[in-house]
Write a protein that holds these residues in place. Sequence first.
Motif, PDB file in Angstrom:
ATOM      1  N   GLN A   1       0.810  -1.215   0.000  1.00  0.00           N
ATOM      2  CA  GLN A   1       0.000   0.000   0.000  1.00  0.00           C
ATOM      3  C   GLN A   1       0.843   1.264   0.000  1.00  0.00           C
ATOM      4  O   GLN A   1       0.298   2.366  -0.038  1.00  0.00           O
TER       5      GLN A   1
ATOM      6  N   VAL B   1       2.751   2.833   2.298  1.00  0.00           N
ATOM      7  CA  VAL B   1       2.342   3.682   3.415  1.00  0.00           C
ATOM      8  C   VAL B   1       3.493   4.596   3.821  1.00  0.00           C
ATOM      9  O   VAL B   1       4.633   4.149   3.956  1.00  0.00           O
ATOM     10  N   ASP B   2       3.179   5.858   4.008  1.00  0.00           N
ATOM     11  CA  ASP B   2       4.147   6.826   4.513  1.00  0.00           C
ATOM     12  C   ASP B   2       4.028   6.851   6.035  1.00  0.00           C
ATOM     13  O   ASP B   2       2.988   7.217   6.581  1.00  0.00           O
TER      14      ASP B   2
ATOM     15  N   GLN C   1       2.820  10.002   7.882  1.00  0.00           N
ATOM     16  CA  GLN C   1       1.435  10.449   7.742  1.00  0.00           C
ATOM     17  C   GLN C   1       0.528   9.713   8.710  1.00  0.00           C
ATOM     18  O   GLN C   1       0.709   8.525   8.970  1.00  0.00           O
ATOM     19  N   ASP C   2      -0.430  10.437   9.249  1.00  0.00           N
ATOM     20  CA  ASP C   2      -1.483   9.794  10.021  1.00  0.00           C
ATOM     21  C   ASP C   2      -2.411   9.060   9.067  1.00  0.00           C
ATOM     22  O   ASP C   2      -2.801   9.586   8.024  1.00  0.00           O
ATOM     23  N   ARG C   3      -2.778   7.836   9.447  1.00  0.00           N
ATOM     24  CA  ARG C   3      -3.728   7.037   8.668  1.00  0.00           C
ATOM     25  C   ARG C   3      -5.096   7.209   9.321  1.00  0.00           C
ATOM     26  O   ARG C   3      -5.321   6.743  10.443  1.00  0.00           O
TER      27      ARG C   3
ATOM     28  N   ASP D   1      -6.389  16.087   4.571  1.00  0.00           N
ATOM     29  CA  ASP D   1      -5.299  16.165   3.599  1.00  0.00           C
ATOM     30  C   ASP D   1      -4.430  17.394   3.865  1.00  0.00           C
ATOM     31  O   ASP D   1      -3.200  17.332   3.777  1.00  0.00           O
TER      32      ASP D   1
ATOM     33  N   GLY E   1      -2.625  14.208   6.698  1.00  0.00           N
ATOM     34  CA  GLY E   1      -3.068  12.841   6.931  1.00  0.00           C
ATOM     35  C   GLY E   1      -3.502  12.165   5.650  1.00  0.00           C
ATOM     36  O   GLY E   1      -3.680  12.808   4.606  1.00  0.00           O
ATOM     37  N   GLU E   2      -3.685  10.851   5.731  1.00  0.00           N
ATOM     38  CA  GLU E   2      -4.144  10.050   4.600  1.00  0.00           C
ATOM     39  C   GLU E   2      -5.476   9.408   4.973  1.00  0.00           C
ATOM     40  O   GLU E   2      -5.567   8.677   5.961  1.00  0.00           O
ATOM     41  N   VAL E   3      -6.510   9.702   4.203  1.00  0.00           N
ATOM     42  CA  VAL E   3      -7.835   9.156   4.467  1.00  0.00           C
ATOM     43  C   VAL E   3      -7.904   7.737   3.920  1.00  0.00           C
ATOM     44  O   VAL E   3      -7.737   7.506   2.726  1.00  0.00           O
ATOM     45  N   LEU E   4      -8.158   6.786   4.810  1.00  0.00           N
ATOM     46  CA  LEU E   4      -8.252   5.384   4.405  1.00  0.00           C
ATOM     47  C   LEU E   4      -9.667   5.002   4.000  1.00  0.00           C
ATOM     48  O   LEU E   4      -9.868   4.280   3.028  1.00  0.00           O
TER      49      LEU E   4
ATOM     50  N   GLN F   1      -4.865  24.528  -0.817  1.00  0.00           N
ATOM     51  CA  GLN F   1      -5.139  23.900   0.466  1.00  0.00           C
ATOM     52  C   GLN F   1      -6.076  24.782   1.265  1.00  0.00           C
ATOM     53  O   GLN F   1      -6.176  25.988   1.022  1.00  0.00           O
TER      54      GLN F   1
END
Length: 560
Positions: free
Chosen positions: A181, A183-184, A187-189, A217, A221-224, A409
């Motif tokens: 995936q 994943v960074d 970043q917050d997941r 964003d 963060g990253e929206v799962l 942004q």
Amino acid sequence: MKQLRRLYQQRLPQDCFTTPEFAQRLAAISTDLQEPLCVYLNRRGQVIRVGVGTLQQTKIPLLELPRYGAERLCGIRCITTTLKRNPPKTSNLTAMAIQRLDSLVTLTLTGQGFQRRGGGATGYVQEAYLAHLIPQPDPQIKERPYWMLSPPMSLEVLTQQDFLELVEGLEAEFRREFVAQAVDIDQDRVLLVGVQTAETSDTAFSETLTELARLVDTAGGEVLQELTQKRARPHPQTVIGAGKVQEVALAVQTLGANLVCFDRDLSPAQVRNLEQEFGVRVCDRTELILDIFAQRARSGAGKLQVELAQLEYMLPRLTGKGQAMSRLGGGIGTRGPGETKLETERRAIQRRIARLQKEVNQLQAHRSRLRQQRQKQEVPTVAIIGYTNAGKSTLINTLTNAEVYTADQLFATLDPTTRRLTVEHPTTGDPLTVLLTDTVGFIHELPPPLLNAFRATLEEVTEADALLHLVDLSHPAWQHQIESVSEILAEMPLLPAPVLLVFNKLDQVESDTLKQAKRLYPSALYIAASQRIGLETLRQQLAELVVESESPQVLEAWQQ
């Protein structure tokens, strides 16, 4: 109780799910109690927890479990008994998935077995079920199986299976899917949770969730995934219902999320209850916006106001540790729990808030003196207002060659910027100097702590000679954004100043949307600030707007 305590002395082979002797011992105790029994073991085969009840009733609190994310299991397996000859219930399998157990062994018992010496009946294991988690490569597939459940098997077949081989194979598969995936780790997941009440329309609810995703964003963060629920009113303890709480907790574990964000403000008790159920941090919309403001603040004044807003938000959400963190006194009459750490922190924050409010008042007075100097020079001021990300900073950069930071942004800039703009007087043609002020962007339901903390910034709006309301016409909810800005302006002590409505991003607008805007707002202007389209007309309109603000009718209204 003695038999239950003796279970802690047991140690099973590391490569076995269970042994026949241990399983029969659990069957005997469970039949004696006429209750299900749950025994939790680590990978060394040691019993670490014993509970009387179902797996759902005896599950380990998530905050006490090790957090490895979606790439590993928690390192604990459970052996449970049931007095009915049925496969494990979905609630037990869900509890297994939420805790990310290595495996779940369910032993079904016969009702009555043989008579033990000294009286009392005991049961024996009739059949067993084995359940474990399976990798989930695609989080967008709904109603997908999170686990695999074996058909009923005999106890002898179960004891011959290799536990470590299964667990190591599963974790290797979990790790491959997790790495795939990309994943960074910085970043917050994030999981988004939205609650639609009876008074909220489907369109407004969809716009709120979309804006929340943009906020996540912007915060980095990253929206799962997005999870929604319709309710007549929010649940007073958890906002969402009990079933949806389990669904969110399951998604947190299977997707490896480390933050759950709600689309509304949460009370301190709701945050505490949800964090206990999810095992990860929970934040609401206000906290998310405050975090963005803390990242974007550049000047000393902006940082000062953000810190004040954060402290006002944090004060009612402090939690203490009880007497263990208390400060004891000495002497007669002072012994006892004393002053708790919670009270100490609360008083320190209150002192800090009072000090910050004084500094904000001083900043407010300083800006008021600057405005008075500008008024003595009779230089008219125009404040650019609008929804966040409408293009206000881009417009002031284009008109005045300022170097304000711009980005696609939400809340890209927070600190107000004032620049001079020279336009032609609409009547005499003489050069007319106007001060343009770029203000902080508005947002739907602006959090009260922000509104109070940014009062020094927003005073640039309240005391401006005219307002330029900039609207992002390319946004799907541009009409709703106009209404939100108007509602915020209605709550502010504004002077009666003329307002010029300007639609921006004309180059990104479809023809139908443009026709609708022209029909609803025939006197508005249409520009594209980044492409310098319509700026000459805007300069003329600004000059007319400033002259209109100095008319006797406006002055008379101001005196009234």
